[in-house]
Motif scaffolding. Structure first.
Motif, PDB file in Angstrom:
ATOM      1  N   VAL A  99       1.442  -1.099  -0.160  1.00  0.00           N
ATOM      2  CA  VAL A  99       0.481  -0.083  -0.377  1.00  0.00           C
ATOM      3  C   VAL A  99       1.123   1.142  -0.080  1.00  0.00           C
ATOM      4  O   VAL A  99       1.933   1.430   0.686  1.00  0.00           O
ATOM      5  CB  VAL A  99      -0.842   0.155   0.865  1.00  0.00           C
ATOM      6  CG1 VAL A  99      -1.871   0.846   1.460  1.00  0.00           C
ATOM      7  CG2 VAL A  99      -1.957  -0.863   1.115  1.00  0.00           C
ATOM      8  N   ASP A 100       0.546   2.250  -0.934  1.00  0.00           N
ATOM      9  CA  ASP A 100       1.234   3.616  -0.757  1.00  0.00           C
ATOM     10  C   ASP A 100       1.371   3.926   0.338  1.00  0.00           C
ATOM     11  O   ASP A 100       0.968   5.351   0.075  1.00  0.00           O
ATOM     12  CB  ASP A 100       0.989   4.068  -2.444  1.00  0.00           C
ATOM     13  CG  ASP A 100       2.144   5.051  -2.467  1.00  0.00           C
ATOM     14  OD1 ASP A 100       2.818   5.203  -2.484  1.00  0.00           O
ATOM     15  OD2 ASP A 100       1.861   6.012  -3.538  1.00  0.00           O
ATOM     16  N   LYS A 101       2.298   4.082   1.345  1.00  0.00           N
ATOM     17  CA  LYS A 101       2.142   4.699   2.570  1.00  0.00           C
ATOM     18  C   LYS A 101       3.111   5.414   2.621  1.00  0.00           C
ATOM     19  O   LYS A 101       4.232   3.708   2.881  1.00  0.00           O
ATOM     20  CB  LYS A 101       1.726   4.094   3.561  1.00  0.00           C
ATOM     21  CG  LYS A 101      -0.271   4.440   3.716  1.00  0.00           C
ATOM     22  CD  LYS A 101      -0.972   3.970   4.301  1.00  0.00           C
ATOM     23  CE  LYS A 101      -2.496   3.835   4.872  1.00  0.00           C
ATOM     24  NZ  LYS A 101      -3.260   3.500   5.696  1.00  0.00           N
ATOM     25  N   PRO A 102       3.873   6.298   3.579  1.00  0.00           N
ATOM     26  CA  PRO A 102       5.233   6.212   3.583  1.00  0.00           C
ATOM     27  C   PRO A 102       5.718   4.767   4.516  1.00  0.00           C
ATOM     28  O   PRO A 102       6.953   4.833   4.545  1.00  0.00           O
ATOM     29  CB  PRO A 102       5.519   7.965   3.837  1.00  0.00           C
ATOM     30  CG  PRO A 102       4.279   8.378   3.403  1.00  0.00           C
ATOM     31  CD  PRO A 102       3.222   7.434   3.640  1.00  0.00           C
ATOM     32  N   ARG A 103       5.047   4.794   5.763  1.00  0.00           N
ATOM     33  CA  ARG A 103       5.684   3.665   6.979  1.00  0.00           C
ATOM     34  C   ARG A 103       5.520   2.391   5.962  1.00  0.00           C
ATOM     35  O   ARG A 103       6.493   1.962   6.742  1.00  0.00           O
ATOM     36  CB  ARG A 103       4.476   4.156   7.987  1.00  0.00           C
ATOM     37  CG  ARG A 103       4.827   2.721   8.552  1.00  0.00           C
ATOM     38  CD  ARG A 103       3.284   3.050   9.529  1.00  0.00           C
ATOM     39  NE  ARG A 103       3.374   1.367  10.289  1.00  0.00           N
ATOM     40  CZ  ARG A 103       3.815   1.477  11.964  1.00  0.00           C
ATOM     41  NH1 ARG A 103       4.628   2.781  12.210  1.00  0.00           N
ATOM     42  NH2 ARG A 103       3.742   0.663  12.193  1.00  0.00           N
ATOM     43  N   TYR A 104       4.796   2.756   5.281  1.00  0.00           N
ATOM     44  CA  TYR A 104       4.930   0.754   4.480  1.00  0.00           C
ATOM     45  C   TYR A 104       6.136   0.899   3.918  1.00  0.00           C
ATOM     46  O   TYR A 104       7.259  -0.014   4.069  1.00  0.00           O
ATOM     47  CB  TYR A 104       4.030   0.378   3.647  1.00  0.00           C
ATOM     48  CG  TYR A 104       2.112   0.358   4.206  1.00  0.00           C
ATOM     49  CD1 TYR A 104       2.839   0.010   6.380  1.00  0.00           C
ATOM     50  CD2 TYR A 104       1.332   0.296   4.470  1.00  0.00           C
ATOM     51  CE1 TYR A 104       1.566  -0.348   7.089  1.00  0.00           C
ATOM     52  CE2 TYR A 104       0.187   0.226   5.140  1.00  0.00           C
ATOM     53  CZ  TYR A 104       0.337   0.233   6.256  1.00  0.00           C
ATOM     54  OH  TYR A 104      -0.613  -0.091   7.111  1.00  0.00           O
ATOM     55  N   HIS A 105       6.463   1.508   2.894  1.00  0.00           N
ATOM     56  CA  HIS A 105       7.894   2.302   2.337  1.00  0.00           C
ATOM     57  C   HIS A 105       8.965   1.988   3.205  1.00  0.00           C
ATOM     58  O   HIS A 105      10.504   1.477   2.924  1.00  0.00           O
ATOM     59  CB  HIS A 105       7.881   3.009   1.611  1.00  0.00           C
ATOM     60  CG  HIS A 105       6.781   3.283   0.518  1.00  0.00           C
ATOM     61  ND1 HIS A 105       7.017   2.367  -1.049  1.00  0.00           N
ATOM     62  CD2 HIS A 105       5.450   3.471  -0.268  1.00  0.00           C
ATOM     63  CE1 HIS A 105       6.371   2.014  -2.049  1.00  0.00           C
ATOM     64  NE2 HIS A 105       5.067   3.127  -1.275  1.00  0.00           N
ATOM     65  N   GLU A 106       9.062   2.482   4.410  1.00  0.00           N
ATOM     66  CA  GLU A 106       9.958   2.741   5.094  1.00  0.00           C
ATOM     67  C   GLU A 106      10.603   1.479   5.916  1.00  0.00           C
ATOM     68  O   GLU A 106      11.206   1.108   5.426  1.00  0.00           O
ATOM     69  CB  GLU A 106       9.813   3.818   5.921  1.00  0.00           C
ATOM     70  CG  GLU A 106      10.980   3.671   7.618  1.00  0.00           C
ATOM     71  CD  GLU A 106      12.378   4.055   6.178  1.00  0.00           C
ATOM     72  OE1 GLU A 106      13.371   3.681   7.191  1.00  0.00           O
ATOM     73  OE2 GLU A 106      12.665   5.010   5.299  1.00  0.00           O
ATOM     74  N   MET A 107       8.890   0.511   6.518  1.00  0.00           N
ATOM     75  CA  MET A 107       9.071  -0.525   6.933  1.00  0.00           C
ATOM     76  C   MET A 107      10.187  -1.356   5.532  1.00  0.00           C
ATOM     77  O   MET A 107      11.052  -2.236   5.825  1.00  0.00           O
ATOM     78  CB  MET A 107       7.980  -1.681   7.445  1.00  0.00           C
ATOM     79  CG  MET A 107       7.165  -0.558   8.349  1.00  0.00           C
ATOM     80  SD  MET A 107       5.786  -1.237   8.968  1.00  0.00           S
ATOM     81  CE  MET A 107       5.551  -3.046   8.933  1.00  0.00           C
ATOM     82  N   ARG A 108       9.644  -1.874   4.297  1.00  0.00           N
ATOM     83  CA  ARG A 108      10.543  -2.331   3.535  1.00  0.00           C
ATOM     84  C   ARG A 108      11.494  -2.138   2.993  1.00  0.00           C
ATOM     85  O   ARG A 108      12.369  -2.709   3.225  1.00  0.00           O
ATOM     86  CB  ARG A 108       9.448  -2.220   2.290  1.00  0.00           C
ATOM     87  CG  ARG A 108       9.717  -2.743   0.697  1.00  0.00           C
ATOM     88  CD  ARG A 108       9.850  -4.816   1.274  1.00  0.00           C
ATOM     89  NE  ARG A 108       9.132  -4.934   1.073  1.00  0.00           N
ATOM     90  CZ  ARG A 108       8.002  -5.132   0.163  1.00  0.00           C
ATOM     91  NH1 ARG A 108       8.123  -5.352  -1.567  1.00  0.00           N
ATOM     92  NH2 ARG A 108       6.964  -5.763  -0.307  1.00  0.00           N
ATOM     93  N   LYS A 109      11.958   0.002   3.188  1.00  0.00           N
ATOM     94  CA  LYS A 109      13.707  -0.794   3.117  1.00  0.00           C
ATOM     95  C   LYS A 109      13.789  -0.807   3.876  1.00  0.00           C
ATOM     96  O   LYS A 109      15.127  -1.122   3.514  1.00  0.00           O
ATOM     97  CB  LYS A 109      13.951   1.653   3.030  1.00  0.00           C
ATOM     98  CG  LYS A 109      14.742   2.120   3.145  1.00  0.00           C
ATOM     99  CD  LYS A 109      14.887   3.591   2.759  1.00  0.00           C
ATOM    100  CE  LYS A 109      16.600   3.751   1.999  1.00  0.00           C
ATOM    101  NZ  LYS A 109      16.331   5.670   2.668  1.00  0.00           N
ATOM    102  N   ARG A 110      13.760  -0.619   5.197  1.00  0.00           N
ATOM    103  CA  ARG A 110      14.592  -1.260   6.056  1.00  0.00           C
ATOM    104  C   ARG A 110      14.815  -3.494   6.948  1.00  0.00           C
ATOM    105  O   ARG A 110      15.847  -3.518   6.797  1.00  0.00           O
ATOM    106  CB  ARG A 110      14.333  -0.333   8.052  1.00  0.00           C
ATOM    107  CG  ARG A 110      15.098  -1.050   8.489  1.00  0.00           C
ATOM    108  CD  ARG A 110      14.374  -0.458  10.276  1.00  0.00           C
ATOM    109  NE  ARG A 110      14.405   1.331   9.820  1.00  0.00           N
ATOM    110  CZ  ARG A 110      14.612   2.013  11.175  1.00  0.00           C
ATOM    111  NH1 ARG A 110      14.377   1.267  12.510  1.00  0.00           N
ATOM    112  NH2 ARG A 110      14.249   3.126  11.384  1.00  0.00           N
ATOM    113  N   PHE A 111      13.350  -3.668   6.636  1.00  0.00           N
ATOM    114  CA  PHE A 111      13.447  -4.785   6.814  1.00  0.00           C
ATOM    115  C   PHE A 111      13.468  -5.960   5.348  1.00  0.00           C
ATOM    116  O   PHE A 111      13.419  -7.007   5.691  1.00  0.00           O
ATOM    117  CB  PHE A 111      12.410  -5.328   7.322  1.00  0.00           C
ATOM    118  CG  PHE A 111      12.255  -4.176   8.973  1.00  0.00           C
ATOM    119  CD1 PHE A 111      13.382  -4.659   9.610  1.00  0.00           C
ATOM    120  CD2 PHE A 111      11.197  -2.857   9.173  1.00  0.00           C
ATOM    121  CE1 PHE A 111      12.790  -3.932  11.052  1.00  0.00           C
ATOM    122  CE2 PHE A 111      11.836  -2.223  10.478  1.00  0.00           C
ATOM    123  CZ  PHE A 111      12.294  -2.568  11.391  1.00  0.00           C
TER     124      PHE A 111
END
Length: 389
Positions: A123-135
């Motif tokens: 889903v296009d939300k900054p939080r989720y993109h940050e989660m994918r980037k980090r984890f």
């Protein structure tokens, strides 16, 4: 997966809270995550936005995105009576199933994608993109879908002590919700394969033994500092305190195929929390169960569900999982009686005993020669509330 809390989940009506307090009863609420699948093919489809747009206006405050575009989540308003919770969730399931069909998909209450298909996008939300980037890609496939039960508590320190007392019982409840034996079109050999996939996140697991609310808060700060989670919303312990409301949240189970199973889980969870609150008030100390033993018990629950063995934490020996669930029902029966849930729980327990868990029912279909596409059809119809036995 953790999304922003839906408004209906934990916004407690002051009159409801006062009524619960006068009668010394606990409120409860439930969140369920669902998979969206194609109307013809059995794999997940990215229709979450369209389903949200099609949802009836009166339901939209209780429906929200999840981590992937092939998932969606609902959250009940808090309730005092189990019958009220059942009505609310019936409305949410049926209304969302209708919305999914209008959006060209089907709603499935299942722990993970049973059939092979393309991995869904975030889903296009900054939080989720940050989660994918980090984890990285820790949630493969089309989505992992669980059930979360919220039960009210009087205060945070009491809640911490309840969390300690809950630890030995949660594998039993996990076994009762097992509903993900299939993944990518194959039987995984586990009753809850979602549990095994979910454990790859760094903060997933049994709640540690906690010394105080300060200890709990310090652990959260340390985990954030370590980089293992972005914020408190990523505290994925199997039981935790709500970050915003006076509840404990029990969150280790698969989403169940029927509301019967979900209501049994909710009632037993409230009965258990109420029973443990009595022990806390009586000064009973929670057993400090070794963390590796809890991990073993949760692994056993994921492997066998209720159809095999569970680990009896007290004796540290395997026992039939059904015996452990019956023991839990007997243990919390006085609070089931006090909350008015005992009669319905007896019916739902016997119904689950006759039908088996979601995992057992899916496997029974396969044993009859029904293909995975047929299992997905059964899940879609069961999710919307059709009585399929």
């Amino acid at each position: 997966m953790e999304a922003a809390a839906a408004e209906g989940t934990t916004t407690i009506d002051p009159q409801l809270a006062a009524r619960a307090e006068r009668r010394d009863l606990l409120t409860l609420g439930i969140e369920e995550e669902y998979l969206l699948v194609d109307t013809v093919e059995p794999h997940g489809v990215e229709t979450a936005d369209a389903v949200l747009a099609e949802a009836p206006e009166e339901l939209k405050g209780s429906v929200q995105h999840e981590y992937l575009r092939s998932q969606i989540e609902v959250a009940s308003p808090p309730q005092l009576e189990l019958s009220g919770l059942q009505r609310a969730m019936t409305t949410l399931r049926s209304g969302l199933a209708d919305a999914a069909e209008r959006a060209g998909s089907r709603l499935l209450a299942v722990g993970c994608g049973p059939a092979a298909g393309p991995d869904a996008r975030l889903v296009d939300k900054p939080r989720y993109h940050e989660m994918r980037k980090r984890f990285g890609d820790l949630s493969p496939g089309q989505g992992l879908c669980g059930t979360h039960v919220h039960v009210s508590i009087p205060d945070e320190e009491t809640g911490i002590r309840v969390l300690n007392h809950l630890r030995p019982w949660l594998p039993v409840l996990q076994a009762a919700t097992a509903n993900s034996p299939l993944f990518d079109g194959q039987d995984t050999g586990y009753a809850s394969w979602r549990s095994m996939l979910w454990e790859r996140w760094p903060t997933v697991g049994p709640t540690p033994y906690l010394l105080s609310y300060d200890h709990y808060s310090t652990l959260i700060e340390d985990l954030e500092t370590s980089g293992a989670m972005l914020d408190e919303g990523m505290l994925y312990w199997y039981a935790r305190l709500s970050a915003r409301y006076p509840t404990v949240e029990i969150r280790m189970g698969d989403v169940t195929p029927t509301l019967d199973d979900a209501m049994l889980l909710a009632a037993l969870t409230r009965g258990l929390v109420a029973t443990l609150l009595n022990e806390v008030r009586d000064g009973v100390e929670a057993p400090d169960v070794p963390y590796p033993l809890l991990m073993a018990a949760h692994w056993r629950a994921a492997k066998d569900g209720l159809e095999g063995l569970g680990l009896d934490i007290a004796s540290r020996r395997p026992r039939p999982a059904w015996d452990l669930l019956r023991q839990l029902v007997d243990y919390v029966r006085p609070e089931l009686d006090r909350h008015g849930d005992a009669e319905l729980v007896t019916v739902l327990f016997e119904r689950l005993r006759a039908r088996g868990t979601g995992a057992a029912r899916q496997r029974a279909l396969l044993e009859r020669g029904i293909p995975v596409t047929g299992v997905v059809d059964w899940l879609a119809r069961t999710t919307r509330g059709e009585n399929l036995g």
